[in-house]
Structures are given as structure tokens and as C-alpha cells.
Design an enzyme around this catalytic site. Structure first.
Site, PDB file in Angstrom:
ATOM      1  CG  LEU A   1      14.471  -1.657   2.422  1.00 46.13           C
ATOM      2  CD1 LEU A   1      16.094  -1.510   1.403  1.00 46.13           C
ATOM      3  CD2 LEU A   1      13.150  -1.481   1.154  1.00 46.13           C
TER       4      LEU A   1
ATOM      5  N   PRO B   1      -5.505 -20.552  12.415  1.00 39.58           N
ATOM      6  CG  PRO B   1      -4.269 -21.602  13.455  1.00 39.58           C
ATOM      7  CD  PRO B   1      -4.551 -20.948  12.479  1.00 39.58           C
TER       8      PRO B   1
ATOM      9  CG  ASP C   1      10.233  -0.264   4.008  1.00 40.89           C
ATOM     10  OD1 ASP C   1      11.113  -1.109   4.409  1.00 40.89           O
ATOM     11  OD2 ASP C   1       9.106   0.156   3.054  1.00 40.89           O
TER      12      ASP C   1
ATOM     13  CE1 TYR D   1      -1.058  -6.391  10.880  1.00 40.75           C
ATOM     14  CE2 TYR D   1      -3.338  -7.147  10.351  1.00 40.75           C
ATOM     15  CZ  TYR D   1      -2.189  -6.194  10.332  1.00 40.75           C
ATOM     16  OH  TYR D   1      -2.964  -5.259   9.120  1.00 40.75           O
TER      17      TYR D   1
ATOM     18  CG  ASN E   1      -8.860  -7.977   3.210  1.00 43.15           C
ATOM     19  OD1 ASN E   1      -9.583  -8.182   4.689  1.00 43.15           O
ATOM     20  ND2 ASN E   1      -8.278  -9.180   4.057  1.00 43.15           N
TER      21      ASN E   1
ATOM     22  CE  LYS F   1      -1.518  -1.895  11.472  1.00 45.65           C
ATOM     23  NZ  LYS F   1      -1.039  -0.926  11.322  1.00 45.65           N
TER      24      LYS F   1
ATOM     25  CB  THR G   1       7.498  -3.215  13.529  1.00 44.92           C
ATOM     26  OG1 THR G   1       9.239  -3.315  13.169  1.00 44.92           O
ATOM     27  CG2 THR G   1       6.832  -1.967  12.443  1.00 44.92           C
TER      28      THR G   1
ATOM     29  CB  ILE H   1      -0.917   0.049   1.172  1.00 39.82           C
ATOM     30  CG1 ILE H   1      -1.891  -1.137   1.233  1.00 39.82           C
ATOM     31  CG2 ILE H   1      -2.149   1.262   1.329  1.00 39.82           C
ATOM     32  CD1 ILE H   1      -2.565  -1.402   2.388  1.00 39.82           C
TER      33      ILE H   1
ATOM     34  CB  THR I   1      -6.488  -2.736  10.045  1.00 44.27           C
ATOM     35  OG1 THR I   1      -6.833  -4.588   9.497  1.00 44.27           O
ATOM     36  CG2 THR I   1      -5.791  -3.519  11.254  1.00 44.27           C
ATOM     37  CG  ASP I   2     -11.263  -4.895   8.391  1.00 40.59           C
ATOM     38  OD1 ASP I   2     -10.005  -4.994   8.233  1.00 40.59           O
ATOM     39  OD2 ASP I   2     -12.414  -5.032   6.833  1.00 40.59           O
ATOM     40  CD  GLU I   3      -7.140  -8.786   9.385  1.00 44.34           C
ATOM     41  OE1 GLU I   3      -6.185  -9.007  11.474  1.00 44.34           O
ATOM     42  OE2 GLU I   3      -7.108  -9.279   8.056  1.00 44.34           O
TER      43      GLU I   3
ATOM     44  CG  ASN J   1     -11.050 -15.918   1.600  1.00 40.36           C
ATOM     45  OD1 ASN J   1     -11.113 -15.056   1.809  1.00 40.36           O
ATOM     46  ND2 ASN J   1     -10.935 -16.615   3.124  1.00 40.36           N
TER      47      ASN J   1
ATOM     48  N   PRO K   1      -4.368 -22.922  -2.516  1.00 43.84           N
ATOM     49  CG  PRO K   1      -2.743 -22.095  -0.703  1.00 43.84           C
ATOM     50  CD  PRO K   1      -3.060 -22.121  -2.220  1.00 43.84           C
TER      51      PRO K   1
HETATM   52  P1  NAD Z   1       3.208  -4.819   3.196  1.00 37.82           P
HETATM   53  O1  NAD Z   1       3.896  -6.020   4.604  1.00 37.82           O
HETATM   54  O2  NAD Z   1       3.414  -4.946   2.006  1.00 37.82           O
HETATM   55  O3  NAD Z   1       4.015  -3.800   3.723  1.00 37.82           O
HETATM   56  C1  NAD Z   1       5.488  -2.860   5.218  1.00 37.82           C
HETATM   57  C2  NAD Z   1       6.003  -2.297   4.459  1.00 37.82           C
HETATM   58  O4  NAD Z   1       6.398  -1.453   6.069  1.00 37.82           O
HETATM   59  C3  NAD Z   1       7.847  -3.312   4.265  1.00 37.82           C
HETATM   60  O5  NAD Z   1       8.051  -2.110   3.441  1.00 37.82           O
HETATM   61  C4  NAD Z   1       8.446  -3.122   5.210  1.00 37.82           C
HETATM   62  O6  NAD Z   1       9.904  -3.402   4.498  1.00 37.82           O
HETATM   63  C5  NAD Z   1       7.860  -1.830   6.079  1.00 37.82           C
HETATM   64  N1  NAD Z   1       8.513  -2.456   7.031  1.00 37.82           N
HETATM   65  C6  NAD Z   1       8.706  -3.242   8.370  1.00 37.82           C
HETATM   66  N2  NAD Z   1       9.211  -2.834   9.821  1.00 37.82           N
HETATM   67  C7  NAD Z   1       9.507  -1.859   9.423  1.00 37.82           C
HETATM   68  C8  NAD Z   1       9.871  -1.031  10.277  1.00 37.82           C
HETATM   69  N3  NAD Z   1      10.380  -1.603  11.478  1.00 37.82           N
HETATM   70  N4  NAD Z   1      10.602   0.369   9.955  1.00 37.82           N
HETATM   71  C9  NAD Z   1      10.345   0.112   8.791  1.00 37.82           C
HETATM   72  N5  NAD Z   1       9.627  -0.161   7.345  1.00 37.82           N
HETATM   73  C10 NAD Z   1       9.377  -0.651   8.390  1.00 37.82           C
HETATM   74  O7  NAD Z   1       1.886  -4.551   3.920  1.00 37.82           O
HETATM   75  P2  NAD Z   1       0.755  -3.925   3.472  1.00 37.82           P
HETATM   76  O8  NAD Z   1      -0.480  -4.246   3.178  1.00 37.82           O
HETATM   77  O9  NAD Z   1       1.534  -2.409   2.369  1.00 37.82           O
HETATM   78  O10 NAD Z   1      -0.022  -2.656   4.594  1.00 37.82           O
HETATM   79  C11 NAD Z   1       0.841  -1.291   5.247  1.00 37.82           C
HETATM   80  C12 NAD Z   1       0.033  -0.955   6.446  1.00 37.82           C
HETATM   81  O11 NAD Z   1      -1.377  -0.911   6.215  1.00 37.82           O
HETATM   82  C13 NAD Z   1       0.055  -2.015   6.941  1.00 37.82           C
HETATM   83  O12 NAD Z   1       0.379  -0.864   8.475  1.00 37.82           O
HETATM   84  C14 NAD Z   1      -1.171  -2.949   6.907  1.00 37.82           C
HETATM   85  O13 NAD Z   1      -1.437  -2.635   9.437  1.00 37.82           O
HETATM   86  C15 NAD Z   1      -2.271  -1.716   7.029  1.00 37.82           C
HETATM   87  N6  NAD Z   1      -3.410  -2.494   6.274  1.00 37.82           N
HETATM   88  C16 NAD Z   1      -3.316  -3.058   5.370  1.00 37.82           C
HETATM   89  C17 NAD Z   1      -4.270  -3.758   4.610  1.00 37.82           C
HETATM   90  C18 NAD Z   1      -3.970  -4.741   3.315  1.00 37.82           C
HETATM   91  O14 NAD Z   1      -5.032  -4.635   3.382  1.00 37.82           O
HETATM   92  N7  NAD Z   1      -3.137  -5.148   3.294  1.00 37.82           N
HETATM   93  C19 NAD Z   1      -5.436  -3.496   4.903  1.00 37.82           C
HETATM   94  C20 NAD Z   1      -5.560  -1.968   6.563  1.00 37.82           C
HETATM   95  C21 NAD Z   1      -4.929  -1.452   7.048  1.00 37.82           C
HETATM   96  O1  DAU Z   2      -8.633  -6.996   6.536  1.00 33.05           O
HETATM   97  C1  DAU Z   2      -7.258  -5.615   6.707  1.00 33.05           C
HETATM   98  C2  DAU Z   2      -6.049  -7.205   7.053  1.00 33.05           C
HETATM   99  O2  DAU Z   2      -6.759  -7.121   5.608  1.00 33.05           O
HETATM  100  C3  DAU Z   2      -4.860  -6.213   6.990  1.00 33.05           C
HETATM  101  O3  DAU Z   2      -4.769  -5.421   7.873  1.00 33.05           O
HETATM  102  C4  DAU Z   2      -4.103  -7.256   6.718  1.00 33.05           C
HETATM  103  O4  DAU Z   2      -2.580  -6.987   6.585  1.00 33.05           O
HETATM  104  C5  DAU Z   2      -3.819  -7.984   5.594  1.00 33.05           C
HETATM  105  O5  DAU Z   2      -3.014  -9.152   5.061  1.00 33.05           O
HETATM  106  C6  DAU Z   2      -5.365  -8.428   5.080  1.00 33.05           C
HETATM  107  O6  DAU Z   2      -5.630 -10.000   6.110  1.00 33.05           O
HETATM  108  P1  DAU Z   2      -5.965 -10.893   5.865  1.00 33.05           P
HETATM  109  O7  DAU Z   2      -5.777 -12.587   6.729  1.00 33.05           O
HETATM  110  O8  DAU Z   2      -7.896 -10.969   6.029  1.00 33.05           O
HETATM  111  O9  DAU Z   2      -5.896 -11.117   4.678  1.00 33.05           O
HETATM  112  P2  DAU Z   2      -4.873 -12.827   3.605  1.00 33.05           P
HETATM  113  O10 DAU Z   2      -5.197 -11.971   2.333  1.00 33.05           O
HETATM  114  O11 DAU Z   2      -4.191 -13.268   4.354  1.00 33.05           O
HETATM  115  O12 DAU Z   2      -6.402 -13.785   4.297  1.00 33.05           O
HETATM  116  C7  DAU Z   2      -7.920 -13.024   3.632  1.00 33.05           C
HETATM  117  C8  DAU Z   2      -8.982 -14.691   3.533  1.00 33.05           C
HETATM  118  O13 DAU Z   2      -8.245 -15.956   2.659  1.00 33.05           O
HETATM  119  C9  DAU Z   2      -8.852 -14.705   5.125  1.00 33.05           C
HETATM  120  O14 DAU Z   2     -10.390 -15.280   5.168  1.00 33.05           O
HETATM  121  C10 DAU Z   2      -7.735 -15.931   4.840  1.00 33.05           C
HETATM  122  C11 DAU Z   2      -7.742 -16.736   3.581  1.00 33.05           C
HETATM  123  N1  DAU Z   2      -6.901 -17.527   2.805  1.00 33.05           N
HETATM  124  C12 DAU Z   2      -5.267 -16.898   2.775  1.00 33.05           C
HETATM  125  C13 DAU Z   2      -4.381 -17.663   2.611  1.00 33.05           C
HETATM  126  C14 DAU Z   2      -2.853 -16.336   2.632  1.00 33.05           C
HETATM  127  C15 DAU Z   2      -6.919 -18.531   2.394  1.00 33.05           C
HETATM  128  O15 DAU Z   2      -7.939 -18.937   2.338  1.00 33.05           O
HETATM  129  N2  DAU Z   2      -5.474 -19.587   1.620  1.00 33.05           N
HETATM  130  C16 DAU Z   2      -4.911 -18.693   2.000  1.00 33.05           C
HETATM  131  O16 DAU Z   2      -3.348 -19.069   1.278  1.00 33.05           O
END
Ligand code: NAD
Ligand code: DAU
Length: 338
Positions: A35, A276, A33, A152, A181, A156, A99, A12, A127-129, A251, A207
Site C-alpha cells: 500500500l 530526460p 501489497d 525504472y 503501455n 525492471k 522493490t 494492473i 515491461t517492454d521498456e 502521445n 501537459p
Molecule cells: P502500480 O504502480 O499501479 O501498482 C503497483 C502496486 O505495487 C501498488 O499497489 C503498490 O502498493 C504495490 N507495491 C509497491 N511496492 C511494493 C512492495 N515493496 N511490496 C508490496 N507491494 C508493493 O503499477 P501498475 O501500473 O499496476 O504495474 C504493475 C506491474 O506491471 C509493475 O511490475 C509494472 O512494472 C508492470 N507493467 C506496467 C505497465 C503499465 O503500463 N502500467 C506495462 C507493463 C508492465
Molecule cells: O511501456 C510500459 C510502461 O508504460 C510501464 O512499464 C510503466 O510502468 C508505465 O508507467 C508506462 O511507462 P511510460 O513512461 O511509457 O508511461 P507514462 O504514462 O508515464 O507516459 C506515456 C508517454 O506519455 C511517454 O512518452 C511520456 C508521455 N507523457 C507522460 C506524462 C505523465 C507526457 O507527454 N505527459 C505527461 O504528463
């Protein structure tokens, strides 16, 4: 506007950095970052050389470094940096605490040292989680009590509580966004959608955890970036803004939609042991940001998933490079014998 973004080399974050620089021709941005495995300089390689973009490798938990950076002339901080994958948090939560909790605390302390002498805003990307899991009906509002179920989401939630406390105690002008998501370009192929797409392209099984009827609300990443920008520019300090895609899907439906777009059979889906503590359903009421800040998502799930499948088809080098080394070990641990 000059801003500091943390975690800008992730999924993001990198989409937001590109969005911000494109939207504000006079804007400039520092991206700090660490990295980690999820951070990838290639995500922003097109920006190297831009005088408006500056990358710094650093850890948000490094107080001296963050104080030095924040003492510079930045008007806002957008904190994306996090360990973001639920399955990894179940395997080993420690990096999530360092972190997501301690790192956020360090950033808040660094901001506290310059505020109120200097005007500065803090946007926490949550996050909504944090709200936990829903039954068959209902949706999370900003008033829903926090009830995180994974390491996780607990990390958050803890960060959100710190941001809240810094606003109430010190008046620090902070806002929190809680989004559902995301999916789209540059998402690390451990998350559901890019994992399903890359496995399907490579002819590997898809999977699906448990019965595949766990529901997530999917938002195209560009819509999320727009919403963050709106909150950054006009969000009210001390407030929380939910963000969603109005695209709830089980899913199994998501996996089938991907297979259909790639012309692959549904028989590639394999049901595996459940995660889990797996949250059953998320749905998000984001009427507050619609009403108060005028943002609404614009990309439908059908359009977004087609664009995303196309992107992964056209960027196979990007994800094939990732799916080596540490990734393969992770994949084995996570999916073999499951
Ligand atoms: P991501 O895992 O793709 O990226 C995380 C980034 O943070 C990476 O570039 C990593 O190198 C950097 N990072 C990790 N630890 C660090 C540290 N200690 N110092 C500096 N940089 C560090 O994550 P994402 O999916 O892009 O999510 C970004 C943010 O949005 C997160 O805070 C996540 O909780 C939130 N979020 C994600 C989703 C989603 O669906 N992916 C949804 C809602 C909120
Ligand atoms: O809701 C926001 C969150 O969405 C963010 O805060 C998180 O950073 C982001 O990782 C995401 O969390 P989820 O656990 O919902 O995302 P994930 O892609 O891991 O899984 C999405 C759904 O799919 C969840 O119900 C688990 C399921 N899943 C996931 C994987 C990786 C599977 O069934 N098979 C898989 O292999």
C-alpha cells in the site's frame, strides 16, 4: 488453483485479481501489497468478504514475511509489485531498486526454499521498456537485447536477469511477460491517459512532453490480464513472452482522442519540457504468444479509450480523492515551471 499475487492493490494487479476470481469460480487468491502511494484498497473493495480473496499488507522486500507466505499452499506467484512510474524514478530511484530489484530477489529466494519439494510457478510481470527505444521502424522481439534507459527500466531489467538466473541455475519454473503501455479503469492519475482525462474533466491544461511525437503501443488492461492468465496456465518455464495491443499512437494523438471524446478543445494541450532520456518509440512484436499460446488482444484503441473515458467520468470520486495531499505536491514538482 490457489495463487499469491503481489501488488494487487495497484492498477494492473487489481484488474487481474478481479479477472482471476471471475474466471475461476474455484480459484482463490492471496494479495500481498505494501500500500504505497499507488496501492489503493478501494480498487478491490467489492471483493472484501469473499472467502476466495485474502488481503495481506506486506512488503515484498521483507524476506521473513515472504518466506512464511510462500511456504503456505500456493501453486503460483504473480509478481506485479513494483514502483512503476518513470518520472518518479528519475526524481529518486532508490525505492525502485529496493522493490523492483531487491524485492524480486527476495521472492525468488523464498520460492527457491520450497521448490522442488513443492510444485510452484513464478510469473514476473515485466515491461517492454527493458528493450530501450526504437527508431522510426521495427519492433521489439523477445530476442531484442535489453537496453534500459531510465532508472525504472534498469530496475525492471535487473529483476528480469535475476529471474532468468534462477531458472538457469536452480531450475526454478519462472516465466517473464513484457507488456506495452496499459490503460483502463483504476490507473493512477500520474500516467499519461488518466492524467489527460482527469485534467480535461477539471478544465486543466494537458501537459505533453517535448513535441508529443513519442510513440507508445497501448493495450487495454483487460487484454493484458487475459494474456497473463494464459502465461500463468500454459507458459513454458524459462521463456519470455511479449504482450502488446497493436495500437501504436503518438502521445499527441492520444491526448486529442481524449479531448474529442470529452468535447473539449485541443487548445487545452500545453507542450512542456521533455522527460530526460525520454524513449522515442516502443513497438512490440507479440507473435510468439499468439502462435504458441493462442492469445491475441481483443479491444481496439478506439473502443478502449471510449470505455476508459467513460469510467473516469463515472468514477470521479475515486480519482478526486487521490488528487489531494502528496499527489498535489508531486504535481507541482513535476509540472510547475516546466
Ligand atoms: P502500480 O504502480 O499501479 O501498482 C503497483 C502496486 O505495487 C501498488 O499497489 C503498490 O502498493 C504495490 N507495491 C509497491 N511496492 C511494493 C512492495 N515493496 N511490496 C508490496 N507491494 C508493493 O503499477 P501498475 O501500473 O499496476 O504495474 C504493475 C506491474 O506491471 C509493475 O511490475 C509494472 O512494472 C508492470 N507493467 C506496467 C505497465 C503499465 O503500463 N502500467 C506495462 C507493463 C508492465
Ligand atoms: O511501456 C510500459 C510502461 O508504460 C510501464 O512499464 C510503466 O510502468 C508505465 O508507467 C508506462 O511507462 P511510460 O513512461 O511509457 O508511461 P507514462 O504514462 O508515464 O507516459 C506515456 C508517454 O506519455 C511517454 O512518452 C511520456 C508521455 N507523457 C507522460 C506524462 C505523465 C507526457 O507527454 N505527459 C505527461 O504528463
Amino acid at each position: 488453483m490457489r495463487i499469491l499475487v503481489t501488488g494487487g492493490c495497484g492498477f494492473i494487479g487489481s484488474n487481474f485479481v478481479r479477472y482471476f476470481l471471475k474466471t475461476y469460480p474455484d480459484g482463490s487468491l492471496i494479495n500481498v501489497d505494501k500500500l504505497t502511494y499507488a496501492g489503493n484498497l478501494e480498487n478491490l473493495s467489492d471483493l472484501s468478504g469473499s472467502p476466495r480473496y485474502h488481503f495481506i499488507r506486506g512488503d515484498i522486500a521483507d524476506a521473513a514475511r515472504m518466506e512464511e507466505l510462500i511456504s503456505k499452499d500456493v501453486e503460483a506467484i504473480v509478481n506485479f509489485a513494483a514502483e512503476s512510474h518513470v518520472d518518479r524514478s528519475i526524481e529518486d530511484p532508490s525505492a525502485f531498486m529496493k522493490t523492483n530489484v531487491f524485492g524480486t530477489f527476495v521472492l525468488l529466494e523464498a520460492v527457491r526454499k520450497v521448490f522442488p519439494k513443492r510444485s510452484i510457478r513464478f510469473v514476473q510481470i515485466s515491461t517492454d521498456e527493458v528493450y530501450g527505444s526504437l527508431g522510426e521502424t521495427g519492433a521489439f522481439t523477445e530476442e531484442t537485447p535489453l537496453a534500459p534507459n531510465s532508472p525504472y527500466s534498469a530496475s525492471k531489467s535487473a529483476a528480469d536477469m535475476l529471474v532468468r538466473a534462477y531458472y538457469h541455475t536452480y531450475g526454478l519454473p519462472a516465466v517473464i511477460t513484457r507488456c506495452s503501455n496499459n490503460y483502463g479503469p483504476y490507473q493512477f492519475p500520474e500516467k499519461l491517459i488518466p492524467l489527460m482525462i482527469s485534467n480535461a474533466i477539471e478544465g486543466k491544461e494537458l501537459p505533453i512532453y517535448g513535441d508529443g511525437m513519442h510513440v507508445r503501443d497501448w493495450i487495454y488492461v483487460e487484454d493484458h490480464c487475459q494474456a497473463i492468465d494464459v502465461v500463468l496456465q500454459r507458459g513454458k518455464a524459462g521463456e519470455v513472452y511479449n504482450i502488446g495491443g497493436r495500437s501504436e499512437r503518438p502521445n499527441l494523438v492520444v491526448a486529442k482522442a481524449i479531448l474529442d471524446r470529452l468535447g473539449k478543445p485541443h487548445s487545452m494541450i500545453r507542450f512542456v519540457a521533455d522527460r530526460p532520456g525520454h524513449d522515442r518509440r516502443y513497438a512490440i512484436d507479440f507473435s510468439k504468444i499468439e502462435r504458441e499460446l493462442g492469445w491475441t488482444p481483443s479491444v481496439s484503441f478506439e473502443e478502449g479509450i471510449s470505455r476508459t473515458v467513460e469510467w473516469y467520468l463515472n468514477h470521479q470520486e475515486w480519482w478526486k480523492k487521490i488528487r489531494t495531499g502528496e499527489y498535489l505536491n508531486y504535481y507541482k514538482r513535476m509540472y510547475e515551471n516546466r
